[in-house]
Design a protein around this motif. Structure first.
Motif, PDB file in Angstrom:
ATOM      1  N   ALA A  59       0.823  -1.216   0.000  1.00 15.67           N
ATOM      2  CA  ALA A  59       0.000   0.000   0.000  1.00 15.67           C
ATOM      3  C   ALA A  59       0.856   1.265   0.000  1.00 15.67           C
ATOM      4  CB  ALA A  59      -0.934  -0.011   1.214  1.00 15.67           C
ATOM      5  N   ARG A  60       1.942   1.260   0.759  1.00 16.80           N
ATOM      6  CA  ARG A  60       2.820   2.442   0.806  1.00 16.80           C
ATOM      7  C   ARG A  60       3.481   2.690  -0.542  1.00 16.80           C
ATOM      8  NH1 ARG A  60       4.430   0.116   6.095  1.00 16.80           N
ATOM      9  NH2 ARG A  60       3.317   1.307   7.714  1.00 16.80           N
ATOM     10  N   ASN A  61       3.885   1.623  -1.205  1.00 17.21           N
ATOM     11  CA  ASN A  61       4.530   1.779  -2.506  1.00 17.21           C
ATOM     12  C   ASN A  61       3.562   2.241  -3.586  1.00 17.21           C
ATOM     13  OD1 ASN A  61       7.539   0.772  -2.738  1.00 17.21           O
ATOM     14  ND2 ASN A  61       6.559  -0.548  -1.224  1.00 17.21           N
ATOM     15  N   ILE A  62       2.335   1.764  -3.516  1.00 14.20           N
ATOM     16  CA  ILE A  62       1.354   2.119  -4.547  1.00 14.20           C
ATOM     17  C   ILE A  62       0.691   3.459  -4.243  1.00 14.20           C
ATOM     18  CG2 ILE A  62      -0.782   1.379  -5.692  1.00 14.20           C
ATOM     19  CD1 ILE A  62       0.070  -1.535  -4.933  1.00 14.20           C
ATOM     20  N   GLY A  63       0.434   3.715  -2.959  1.00 14.74           N
ATOM     21  CA  GLY A  63      -0.242   4.962  -2.582  1.00 14.74           C
ATOM     22  C   GLY A  63       0.677   6.163  -2.530  1.00 14.74           C
ATOM     23  N   GLY A  64       1.945   5.949  -2.223  1.00 15.58           N
ATOM     24  CA  GLY A  64       2.893   7.055  -2.160  1.00 15.58           C
ATOM     25  C   GLY A  64       2.513   8.084  -1.111  1.00 15.58           C
ATOM     26  N   GLU A  65       2.692   9.346  -1.448  1.00 19.86           N
ATOM     27  CA  GLU A  65       2.425  10.435  -0.510  1.00 19.86           C
ATOM     28  C   GLU A  65       0.942  10.701  -0.306  1.00 19.86           C
ATOM     29  OE1 GLU A  65       4.529  13.848  -1.867  1.00 19.86           O
ATOM     30  OE2 GLU A  65       6.524  12.993  -1.475  1.00 19.86           O
ATOM     31  N   ARG A  66       0.103  10.053  -1.086  1.00 15.48           N
ATOM     32  CA  ARG A  66      -1.342  10.286  -0.983  1.00 15.48           C
ATOM     33  C   ARG A  66      -2.011   9.464   0.120  1.00 15.48           C
ATOM     34  NH1 ARG A  66      -2.746  15.031  -3.233  1.00 15.48           N
ATOM     35  NH2 ARG A  66      -1.685  15.298  -5.235  1.00 15.48           N
ATOM     36  N   VAL A  67      -1.267   8.547   0.741  1.00 14.09           N
ATOM     37  CA  VAL A  67      -1.890   7.646   1.709  1.00 14.09           C
ATOM     38  C   VAL A  67      -1.172   7.694   3.049  1.00 14.09           C
ATOM     39  CG1 VAL A  67      -2.632   6.101  -0.137  1.00 14.09           C
ATOM     40  CG2 VAL A  67      -0.502   5.618   1.083  1.00 14.09           C
ATOM     41  N   TYR A  68      -1.922   7.356   4.087  1.00 21.32           N
ATOM     42  CA  TYR A  68      -1.358   7.146   5.418  1.00 21.32           C
ATOM     43  C   TYR A  68      -1.723   5.719   5.817  1.00 21.32           C
ATOM     44  CZ  TYR A  68      -0.252   7.581  10.347  1.00 21.32           C
ATOM     45  OH  TYR A  68       0.301   7.391  11.580  1.00 21.32           O
ATOM     46  N   VAL A  69      -0.712   4.894   6.038  1.00 21.39           N
ATOM     47  CA  VAL A  69      -0.924   3.460   6.278  1.00 21.39           C
ATOM     48  C   VAL A  69      -0.666   3.118   7.738  1.00 21.39           C
ATOM     49  CG1 VAL A  69      -0.266   1.123   5.620  1.00 21.39           C
ATOM     50  CG2 VAL A  69      -0.248   2.945   3.910  1.00 21.39           C
ATOM     51  N   GLU A 206       0.557   5.392 -11.919  1.00 21.68           N
ATOM     52  CA  GLU A 206       1.990   5.584 -12.150  1.00 21.68           C
ATOM     53  C   GLU A 206       2.826   4.868 -11.087  1.00 21.68           C
ATOM     54  OE1 GLU A 206       5.210   9.282 -12.549  1.00 21.68           O
ATOM     55  OE2 GLU A 206       3.041   9.673 -12.576  1.00 21.68           O
ATOM     56  N   ASN A 207       2.425   5.021  -9.826  1.00 25.65           N
ATOM     57  CA  ASN A 207       3.143   4.346  -8.741  1.00 25.65           C
ATOM     58  C   ASN A 207       3.093   2.829  -8.905  1.00 25.65           C
ATOM     59  OD1 ASN A 207       3.639   6.837  -7.606  1.00 25.65           O
ATOM     60  ND2 ASN A 207       2.040   6.672  -6.047  1.00 25.65           N
ATOM     61  N   TRP A 208       1.916   2.331  -9.282  1.00 29.19           N
ATOM     62  CA  TRP A 208       1.765   0.892  -9.437  1.00 29.19           C
ATOM     63  C   TRP A 208       2.608   0.389 -10.607  1.00 29.19           C
ATOM     64  CZ3 TRP A 208       1.714  -3.639  -7.977  1.00 29.19           C
ATOM     65  CH2 TRP A 208       1.234  -4.711  -8.732  1.00 29.19           C
ATOM     66  N   ALA A 209       2.672   1.142 -11.693  1.00 28.93           N
ATOM     67  CA  ALA A 209       3.484   0.730 -12.846  1.00 28.93           C
ATOM     68  C   ALA A 209       4.953   0.585 -12.447  1.00 28.93           C
ATOM     69  CB  ALA A 209       3.339   1.740 -13.978  1.00 28.93           C
ATOM     70  N   SER A 210       5.424   1.515 -11.614  1.00 26.76           N
ATOM     71  CA  SER A 210       6.811   1.468 -11.151  1.00 26.76           C
ATOM     72  C   SER A 210       7.051   0.282 -10.222  1.00 26.76           C
ATOM     73  CB  SER A 210       7.168   2.774 -10.444  1.00 26.76           C
ATOM     74  OG  SER A 210       8.481   2.734  -9.918  1.00 26.76           O
ATOM     75  N   TYR A 211       6.134   0.078  -9.274  1.00 29.23           N
ATOM     76  CA  TYR A 211       6.298  -1.015  -8.312  1.00 29.23           C
ATOM     77  C   TYR A 211       6.064  -2.363  -8.985  1.00 29.23           C
ATOM     78  CZ  TYR A 211       6.143  -3.409  -3.802  1.00 29.23           C
ATOM     79  OH  TYR A 211       6.412  -4.239  -2.736  1.00 29.23           O
ATOM     80  N   LYS A 212       5.136  -2.414  -9.922  1.00 27.39           N
ATOM     81  CA  LYS A 212       4.865  -3.649 -10.657  1.00 27.39           C
ATOM     82  C   LYS A 212       6.107  -4.106 -11.410  1.00 27.39           C
ATOM     83  CE  LYS A 212       1.733  -5.651 -14.102  1.00 27.39           C
ATOM     84  NZ  LYS A 212       0.578  -5.385 -15.016  1.00 27.39           N
ATOM     85  N   GLU A 213       6.847  -3.145 -11.939  1.00 26.20           N
ATOM     86  CA  GLU A 213       8.081  -3.472 -12.653  1.00 26.20           C
ATOM     87  C   GLU A 213       9.089  -4.153 -11.712  1.00 26.20           C
ATOM     88  OE1 GLU A 213      11.585  -1.112 -15.168  1.00 26.20           O
ATOM     89  OE2 GLU A 213       9.615  -0.178 -14.864  1.00 26.20           O
ATOM     90  N   LYS A 214       9.159  -3.680 -10.472  1.00 24.06           N
ATOM     91  CA  LYS A 214      10.073  -4.269  -9.488  1.00 24.06           C
ATOM     92  C   LYS A 214       9.624  -5.677  -9.098  1.00 24.06           C
ATOM     93  CE  LYS A 214      11.314   0.220  -7.512  1.00 24.06           C
ATOM     94  NZ  LYS A 214      11.257   1.082  -6.297  1.00 24.06           N
ATOM     95  N   LEU A 215       8.308  -5.839  -8.878  1.00 23.41           N
ATOM     96  CA  LEU A 215       7.788  -7.163  -8.530  1.00 23.41           C
ATOM     97  C   LEU A 215       7.950  -8.144  -9.690  1.00 23.41           C
ATOM     98  CD1 LEU A 215       4.469  -6.330  -6.619  1.00 23.41           C
ATOM     99  CD2 LEU A 215       6.608  -7.169  -5.635  1.00 23.41           C
ATOM    100  N   THR A 216       7.765  -7.655 -10.916  1.00 20.32           N
ATOM    101  CA  THR A 216       7.927  -8.513 -12.091  1.00 20.32           C
ATOM    102  C   THR A 216       9.370  -8.964 -12.229  1.00 20.32           C
ATOM    103  OG1 THR A 216       6.105  -7.399 -13.234  1.00 20.32           O
ATOM    104  CG2 THR A 216       7.646  -8.654 -14.594  1.00 20.32           C
ATOM    105  N   SER A 217      10.306  -8.052 -11.976  1.00 16.25           N
ATOM    106  CA  SER A 217      11.724  -8.403 -12.008  1.00 16.25           C
ATOM    107  C   SER A 217      12.041  -9.469 -10.961  1.00 16.25           C
ATOM    108  CB  SER A 217      12.586  -7.157 -11.774  1.00 16.25           C
ATOM    109  OG  SER A 217      13.950  -7.488 -11.693  1.00 16.25           O
ATOM    110  N   LEU A 218      11.469  -9.307  -9.757  1.00 15.44           N
ATOM    111  CA  LEU A 218      11.660 -10.286  -8.689  1.00 15.44           C
ATOM    112  C   LEU A 218      11.098 -11.646  -9.112  1.00 15.44           C
ATOM    113  CD1 LEU A 218      12.543 -10.637  -5.653  1.00 15.44           C
ATOM    114  CD2 LEU A 218      10.151 -10.170  -5.071  1.00 15.44           C
TER     115      LEU A 218
END
Length: 342
Positions: A59-69, A206-218
């Motif tokens: 959630a922190r990676n996808i929500g970025g500065e817009r969320v409080y987790v 945009e945040n999800w596209a960036s994090y998805k790329e990292k998870l896909t690499s993993l």
């Protein structure tokens, strides 16, 4: 000139009263500062409550500065051993998004959701939705038909000597142990954030596209490197890696069941020790949040070593302070798997 002088003895009660008042004020400020800081930090953001660490990290990676987790389970606590207090329930109800794994992992969730008012605006998200779940009944069936002295795995690549004791779980809930599953869970969380805060959909995408790329690499690293290993059998303390084994062609033999407090029988340990020797297993895996006593005992009996395989259910305090996250822990898991399977 008129001069006022105070008698020290008479003025002492006044000083003591003032000091007492100041002390109470300071205590009150200290008592509310944490809650006040949290309210200030969450102001203007989507407030997300998560049931355990991986969901908070996603959630922190996808929500970025817009969320409080806010994560419910404290650092250093095994989530299987945790149950919510009344204040935890209040925190969930006050949030905008409640993320939980599902698949039977949080046994208290169904009762909680049934008590929510019909007009509640809380959006609840079962993060594991869409993942093909591994059936515990299938594991029981495989175990019941195992021939004496042999081990049989189910179609997901699991060998569970303790499955007959796991009647409280109909499925293996440890979906997040596989990066392939994490990709599905991340997509579910992104969609929920867009629903809760459509005005900032672009940022979440945009945040999800960036994090998805990292998870896909993993995921690709796990897939490629584990496919190249000759050995495929891993012996683990806790039956928490069914999805990882299914998705990357491994087989797990577990000392304990789906819940880490499912104690094995003496016969189980003897059979696993025999398996370790016959299959030349070099390492018995254990995890940080659960006692490693059984793993070390088995390793000693079977002339093997021990190594960490983290189910990523939570962080130790040291891991939290050093900034560890889902991806960094899974990268270490991969290195340890490769070491054990060489």
């Amino acid at each position: 000139m008129f001069k006022l002088t105070l008698n020290p003895m008479r003025s002492r009660p006044v000083y003591m009263l003032i000091a007492a008042v100041l002390f109470i004020v300071v205590l009150s400020a200290c008592g509310t500062s944490g809650a006040e800081k949290e309210r200030q930090a969450a102001e203007g953001k989507v407030r997300i409550i998560t049931s355990f660490f991986p969901l908070a990290d996603f959630a922190r990676n996808i929500g970025g500065e817009r969320v409080y987790v806010s994560n419910l389970v404290p650092s250093g606590v095994e989530p299987h051993d945790w149950s919510p207090k009344s204040r935890d329930m209040e925190n969930i109800a006050e949030g905008q998004l409640f993320l939980y794994n599902g698949a039977g992992f949080e046994g208290w969730v169904d009762d909680f959701l049934s008590t929510m008012p019909k007009d509640s605006k809380l959006i609840t998200v079962e993060a594991s939705k869409g993942i093909s779940l591994i059936s515990a009944e299938e594991e029981e069936h495989a175990d019941e038909h195992a021939e004496e002295g042999n081990t049989h795995s189910d179609s997901a690549g699991n060998v569970n000597h303790n499955s007959e004791h796991e009647h409280d779980l109909s499925t293996d809930p440890h979906t997040w142990s596989s990066p392939a599953s994490a990709l599905i869970m991340g997509e579910n969380i992104k969609n929920a954030l867009v629903k809760a805060d459509p005005a900032h959909q672009g940022e979440y995408e945009e945040n999800w596209a960036s994090y998805k790329e990292k998870l896909t690499s993993l995921h690709e690293q796990f897939k490629t490197k584990l496919a190249a290993t000759v050995k495929k059998d891993i012996v683990v303390s806790h039956h928490a890696f069914g999805y990882l084994c299914r998705d990357y062609g491994l087989r797990q033999v577990s000392i304990m069941g789906l819940s880490p407090d499912a104690e094995p029988r003496g016969q189980d340990l003897l059979e696993i020790a025999k398996f370790v020797k016959e299959h030349k297993v070099k390492y018995i895996f254990f995890e940080e949040l659960v006692s490693d006593q059984l793993a070390r005992t088995l390793a000693s009996e079977a002339d093997a070593d021990t190594l960490v395989l983290n189910p990523v259910e939570g962080l130790t305090e040291e891991q939290e302070q050093s900034g560890e996250d889902y991806i960094s822990i899974m990268e270490v898991n991969l290195q340890n798997l490769l070491k054990a399977l060489q």
